[in-house]
Enzyme design. Structure first.
Site, PDB file in Angstrom:
ATOM      1  N   ASP A   1       0.861  -1.191   0.000  1.00  0.00           N
ATOM      2  CA  ASP A   1       0.000   0.000   0.000  1.00  0.00           C
ATOM      3  C   ASP A   1       0.893   1.235   0.000  1.00  0.00           C
ATOM      4  O   ASP A   1       1.791   1.359   0.842  1.00  0.00           O
ATOM      5  CB  ASP A   1      -0.869  -0.051   1.273  1.00  0.00           C
ATOM      6  CG  ASP A   1      -1.742   1.176   1.430  1.00  0.00           C
ATOM      7  OD1 ASP A   1      -1.994   1.862   0.425  1.00  0.00           O
ATOM      8  OD2 ASP A   1      -2.178   1.428   2.573  1.00  0.00           O
TER       9      ASP A   1
ATOM     10  N   ASN B   1      -0.657   4.530  -0.622  1.00  0.00           N
ATOM     11  CA  ASN B   1      -1.416   5.749  -0.290  1.00  0.00           C
ATOM     12  C   ASN B   1      -2.100   5.657   1.078  1.00  0.00           C
ATOM     13  O   ASN B   1      -3.001   6.434   1.390  1.00  0.00           O
ATOM     14  CB  ASN B   1      -2.425   6.104  -1.394  1.00  0.00           C
ATOM     15  CG  ASN B   1      -3.498   5.029  -1.523  1.00  0.00           C
ATOM     16  OD1 ASN B   1      -3.374   3.953  -0.931  1.00  0.00           O
ATOM     17  ND2 ASN B   1      -4.534   5.313  -2.273  1.00  0.00           N
TER      18      ASN B   1
ATOM     19  N   ASP C   1      -4.265   3.682   2.564  1.00  0.00           N
ATOM     20  CA  ASP C   1      -5.693   3.411   2.801  1.00  0.00           C
ATOM     21  C   ASP C   1      -5.892   1.959   3.259  1.00  0.00           C
ATOM     22  O   ASP C   1      -7.015   1.477   3.350  1.00  0.00           O
ATOM     23  CB  ASP C   1      -6.532   3.705   1.545  1.00  0.00           C
ATOM     24  CG  ASP C   1      -6.125   2.831   0.350  1.00  0.00           C
ATOM     25  OD1 ASP C   1      -5.159   2.043   0.479  1.00  0.00           O
ATOM     26  OD2 ASP C   1      -6.778   2.932  -0.698  1.00  0.00           O
TER      27      ASP C   1
ATOM     28  N   ASP D   1      -1.810  -1.228  -3.860  1.00  0.00           N
ATOM     29  CA  ASP D   1      -2.128  -0.477  -5.076  1.00  0.00           C
ATOM     30  C   ASP D   1      -1.057  -0.700  -6.146  1.00  0.00           C
ATOM     31  O   ASP D   1      -0.012  -1.312  -5.890  1.00  0.00           O
ATOM     32  CB  ASP D   1      -2.324   1.023  -4.749  1.00  0.00           C
ATOM     33  CG  ASP D   1      -1.274   1.534  -3.782  1.00  0.00           C
ATOM     34  OD1 ASP D   1      -0.081   1.284  -4.057  1.00  0.00           O
ATOM     35  OD2 ASP D   1      -1.625   2.157  -2.755  1.00  0.00           O
TER      36      ASP D   1
ATOM     37  N   ASP E   1      -5.532 -10.542 -15.336  1.00  0.00           N
ATOM     38  CA  ASP E   1      -6.592 -11.530 -15.225  1.00  0.00           C
ATOM     39  C   ASP E   1      -7.659 -11.211 -16.261  1.00  0.00           C
ATOM     40  O   ASP E   1      -7.970 -10.038 -16.462  1.00  0.00           O
ATOM     41  CB  ASP E   1      -7.211 -11.456 -13.814  1.00  0.00           C
ATOM     42  CG  ASP E   1      -7.415 -12.815 -13.210  1.00  0.00           C
ATOM     43  OD1 ASP E   1      -8.141 -13.602 -13.825  1.00  0.00           O
ATOM     44  OD2 ASP E   1      -6.853 -13.079 -12.127  1.00  0.00           O
TER      45      ASP E   1
ATOM     46  N   ASP F   1      -9.656 -16.572 -16.166  1.00  0.00           N
ATOM     47  CA  ASP F   1     -10.334 -17.016 -14.950  1.00  0.00           C
ATOM     48  C   ASP F   1     -11.446 -18.008 -15.291  1.00  0.00           C
ATOM     49  O   ASP F   1     -12.169 -17.822 -16.275  1.00  0.00           O
ATOM     50  CB  ASP F   1     -10.952 -15.771 -14.293  1.00  0.00           C
ATOM     51  CG  ASP F   1     -11.673 -16.092 -13.015  1.00  0.00           C
ATOM     52  OD1 ASP F   1     -10.989 -16.466 -12.048  1.00  0.00           O
ATOM     53  OD2 ASP F   1     -12.915 -15.974 -12.969  1.00  0.00           O
TER      54      ASP F   1
ATOM     55  N   GLU G   1      -6.870 -20.878 -16.040  1.00  0.00           N
ATOM     56  CA  GLU G   1      -7.217 -21.460 -14.735  1.00  0.00           C
ATOM     57  C   GLU G   1      -7.956 -22.758 -15.048  1.00  0.00           C
ATOM     58  O   GLU G   1      -9.172 -22.773 -15.244  1.00  0.00           O
ATOM     59  CB  GLU G   1      -8.110 -20.529 -13.911  1.00  0.00           C
ATOM     60  CG  GLU G   1      -8.260 -21.060 -12.503  1.00  0.00           C
ATOM     61  CD  GLU G   1      -9.443 -20.506 -11.717  1.00  0.00           C
ATOM     62  OE1 GLU G   1      -9.426 -20.642 -10.483  1.00  0.00           O
ATOM     63  OE2 GLU G   1     -10.378 -19.956 -12.314  1.00  0.00           O
TER      64      GLU G   1
ATOM     65  N   HIS H   1      -4.531 -17.616  -4.583  1.00  0.00           N
ATOM     66  CA  HIS H   1      -5.366 -16.870  -3.637  1.00  0.00           C
ATOM     67  C   HIS H   1      -6.672 -17.584  -3.292  1.00  0.00           C
ATOM     68  O   HIS H   1      -7.509 -17.016  -2.601  1.00  0.00           O
ATOM     69  CB  HIS H   1      -5.665 -15.489  -4.242  1.00  0.00           C
ATOM     70  CG  HIS H   1      -6.431 -15.604  -5.527  1.00  0.00           C
ATOM     71  ND1 HIS H   1      -5.821 -15.916  -6.726  1.00  0.00           N
ATOM     72  CD2 HIS H   1      -7.748 -15.503  -5.801  1.00  0.00           C
ATOM     73  CE1 HIS H   1      -6.739 -15.986  -7.675  1.00  0.00           C
ATOM     74  NE2 HIS H   1      -7.928 -15.737  -7.141  1.00  0.00           N
ATOM     75  N   ASP H   2      -6.875 -18.782  -3.822  1.00  0.00           N
ATOM     76  CA  ASP H   2      -8.123 -19.512  -3.556  1.00  0.00           C
ATOM     77  C   ASP H   2      -7.936 -20.712  -2.640  1.00  0.00           C
ATOM     78  O   ASP H   2      -8.927 -21.335  -2.254  1.00  0.00           O
ATOM     79  CB  ASP H   2      -8.726 -20.030  -4.883  1.00  0.00           C
ATOM     80  CG  ASP H   2      -9.257 -18.910  -5.745  1.00  0.00           C
ATOM     81  OD1 ASP H   2      -9.732 -17.900  -5.191  1.00  0.00           O
ATOM     82  OD2 ASP H   2      -9.187 -19.042  -6.977  1.00  0.00           O
TER      83      ASP H   2
HETATM   84  C1  NOJ Z   1     -11.445 -18.076  -9.771  1.00  0.00           C
HETATM   85  C2  NOJ Z   1     -10.739 -17.007  -8.995  1.00  0.00           C
HETATM   86  O1  NOJ Z   1      -9.417 -17.405  -8.773  1.00  0.00           O
HETATM   87  C3  NOJ Z   1     -11.528 -16.825  -7.715  1.00  0.00           C
HETATM   88  O2  NOJ Z   1     -10.854 -16.027  -6.796  1.00  0.00           O
HETATM   89  C4  NOJ Z   1     -12.868 -16.252  -8.075  1.00  0.00           C
HETATM   90  O3  NOJ Z   1     -13.667 -16.144  -6.923  1.00  0.00           O
HETATM   91  C5  NOJ Z   1     -13.579 -17.142  -9.095  1.00  0.00           C
HETATM   92  N1  NOJ Z   1     -12.732 -17.587 -10.149  1.00  0.00           N
HETATM   93  C6  NOJ Z   1     -14.723 -16.395  -9.717  1.00  0.00           C
HETATM   94  O4  NOJ Z   1     -14.235 -15.430 -10.592  1.00  0.00           O
END
Ligand code: NOJ
Length: 598
Positions: free
Chosen positions: A62, A64, A66, A70, A139, A246, A319, A382-383
């Site tokens: 970050d 700025n 907040d 960014d 993405d 995605d 993905e 990140h999932d």
């Molecule tokens: C896969 C992404 O990696 C995930 O974070 C997202 O919630 C779903 N696709 C829906 O876009």
């Protein structure tokens, strides 16, 4: 696939079978130079041995104050990424978005969300990344938009609006003038509950594979295709190095809208998920064949922007969670109709258990069943909970992280990893419902805690807020307590740190010719405790790799056909003993050894 078979299928076959051995050395020297970005040819093939780093912009840096990362923060950390040896960064969505799914709900595909900056900031990021020879990959979310995107606002405004057919609308089952009826079928959202949402104004249901605020686009409509080709061109012209597509396998649905089958256990009983819902077989909403022509179309569009100068080849990453390697192979496209350069090999990434046999099978699959294509190995994103949670034993986590990263970087192909893996960031889920930010966790707490645990701020140093944001600012997710010791500043100077291990593995991947693109051949294949393999390229020393999948010390004996038994260490777990020979390589608990056969 063995070496002979692989070169026979590759474009290199003729060259490799005709030239004298010293020419191999020249070829690999040229190739190493190309990989270092020194020649135009490399700009076309950079992705084949690429190191790709996933940045979750919200959590990276970050600037700025907040509490949200960014674009300027990413620019500020480019030198760090360059030193680490990264070729490309993939940014999760940075477009304007209501942030219902943290950017995966896009309301404008051709701008930057003000939380992250401006188009001018983006252009500066690209320019600075260019200077450092780092590609920026965006993405590309084509399955759905935000329900606040203008296309959807139009679409839901009336049944005869020109955008109506851009989304998937259906009547309810048994609908009457006074009742909406039941959803059109049994399809479920990936985020739980029905995948159909009733729209009161136009009295139809719309389909959303993900969150209710993410209506699915209708890919049977040619205008949707054109819209995304235009969006891609907008960013390609700005100099992006490619896209990560995605949820690409969910682009199409069964046109007859039939129910999906319910999965059964071995006693014939329906399998029920954590939410108490039946597990469906996804046969009508996932991996339908329509995705292939779409990706051929997108690839042809992206290929128009390829050039011999940086960023060179624009690369499409997928993905691609798929049931098996045969389906993964299809994602590269049939001969003459290319699709993805790099569909993610989640076959390997989601084993989620240190099981030697399974790793061996999946690595063999990548060699033998991808038709000579380049695998993209990835373990973390990140999932999913981070590596510590999925592979760690709580005692040897750092050594286990060494094992996983070795498989990632020492195997043939491109490697993708997630910010913070290089310092061993830990999965840190929220402990109270009121702290949860991920919509999945908010909706289903406590059965499902959501994905916040793997999205916490990057740990740069041991100052309050770990250098992610100013000390007096509240970050959007709390900085995990581990930041005091697990941080870049502490690990960077330590030769035995996980960070140093990542840096060294990446250096080997980029500079050692066998590592860079040698064949991958599994060794000692009956061993149930140690996974070993060699990387072999013509005219250069073979490299062997051994990784101990157990908490007990092991000794492995490796044989490289045609070679003797002496070996020179390139990298080994800190503190491990030097092997006397290739026939007796000592490995501590979850130890790793990498050596060059002499
Ligand atoms: C896969 C992404 O990696 C995930 O974070 C997202 O919630 C779903 N696709 C829906 O876009």
């Amino acid at each position: 696939m063995n070496w002979t078979k692989r070169i026979a299928t590759g474009a290199m076959a003729l060259v490799l079978s005709c030239v004298a051995p010293y020419a191999f050395a020249q070829y690999y020297a040229a190739k190493a130079a190309a990989q270092a970005g020194a020649s135009a040819g490399s700009e076309q093939s950079w992705w084949k041995n690429a190191v790709i780093y996933e940045v979750y912009p919200r959590s990276f840096q970050d600037t700025n104050n907040d509490g949200i990362g960014d674009l300027n923060g990413i620019t500020a950390r480019l030198d760090y990424l360059k030193d680490l040896g990264v070729d490309a960064i993939w940014l999760t969505p940075i477009y304007p978005s209501p942030q219902a799914d943290f950017g995966y709900d896009i309301s404008d595909y051709e701008n930057i969300d003000p939380q992250y900056g401006t188009l001018a900031d983006f252009d500066r990021l690209i320019a600075e990344a260019n200077k450092r020879h780092i590609r920026v990959i965006l993405d590309m979310v084509m399955n759905h938009t935000s329900d606040e995107h203008k296309w959807f606002l139009e679409s839901r405004s009336s049944r005869d609006n020109p955008y109506r057919d851009w989304y998937v609308w259906r009547d309810g089952k048994g609908e009457t003038a006074t009742s909406k009826g039941a959803p059109p079928n049994n399809w479920q959202s990936m985020f739980g509950g029905s995948a159909w949402e009733w729209d009161t104004k136009t009295r139809q249901y719309y389909y959303h594979k993900f969150y209710v605020k993410q209506p699915d686009l209708n890919w049977n409509n040619p205008m949707v295709h054109q819209a995304f080709k235009d969006i891609m061109a907008f960013w390609l012209e700005r100099g992006v190095g490619g896209f990560r597509f995605d949820a690409i396998t969910t682009l199409y649905e069964d046109p007859q809208m039939r129910d999906e089958g319910v999965l059964k256990d071995k006693n014939g009983q329906p399998i029920v998920n954590l939410l108490g819902e039946p597990e469906l077989d996804n046969s009508k909403t996932d991996n339908l064949p329509g995705v292939h022509p779409v990706m051929q179309e997108m690839r042809a569009e992206a290929d128009k922007f390829d050039s011999d100068t940086f960023p060179g080849k624009r690369v499409l990453i997928g993905e691609t969670y798929l049931p098996n390697v045969a389906e993964l192979e299809k994602m590269y496209g049939p001969p003459g109709k290319p699709e993805f350069e790099l569909p993610m090999d989640m076959q390997l990434g989601i084993i989620n258990k240190l099981d030697v046999a399974k790793f061996r099978t999946r690595l063999t699959d990548a060699e033998d069943h991808l038709n000579g294509h380049i695998p993209l190995i990835v373990f973390d994103n990140h999932d999913n909970p981070r590596i510590d949670k999925r592979y760690g034993d709580g005692i040897h986590n750092t050594d286990i992280e060494r094992v996983i990263s070795t498989i990632l970087f020492a195997s043939r192909g491109a490697a993708m990893f997630y910010y913070g893996d290089e310092i061993g960031m830990k999965t840190t889920p929220p402990t109270r419902k009121e702290d949860v930010k991920d919509p999945v966790g908010i909706r289903w707490w406590p059965k499902i805690k959501g994905r916040d645990g793997e999205r916490t701020p990057m740990q740069w140093d041991d100052s309050p807020n770990a250098g992610f944001t100013a000390a007096d600012v509240e970050p959007w997710l709390p900085v995990p307590p581990s930041y005091k010791t697990v941080n870049v500043k502490a690990e960077e100077p330590q030769p035995d740190s996980l960070f140093a291990w990542y840096r060294e593995l990446i250096r080997l991947k980029k500079t050692n010719p066998a590592f860079a693109d040698g064949n991958n051949v599994l060794l000692d294949t009956a061993n149930t405790k140690v996974l070993s393999w060699m990387r072999q390229a013509p005219g250069v020393p073979t490299v062997v790799v051994a990784t101990n999948f157990t908490a007990m010390p092991q000794t492995v004996s490796l044989k490289v056909p045609g070679a003797g038994s002496s070996v020179k260490t390139l990298l080994k777990t800190p503190g491990a003993k030097e092997p006397a020979s290739l026939r007796a390589i000592p490995l501590g608990p979850f130890g790793v050894y990498i050596g060059e056969v002499e």
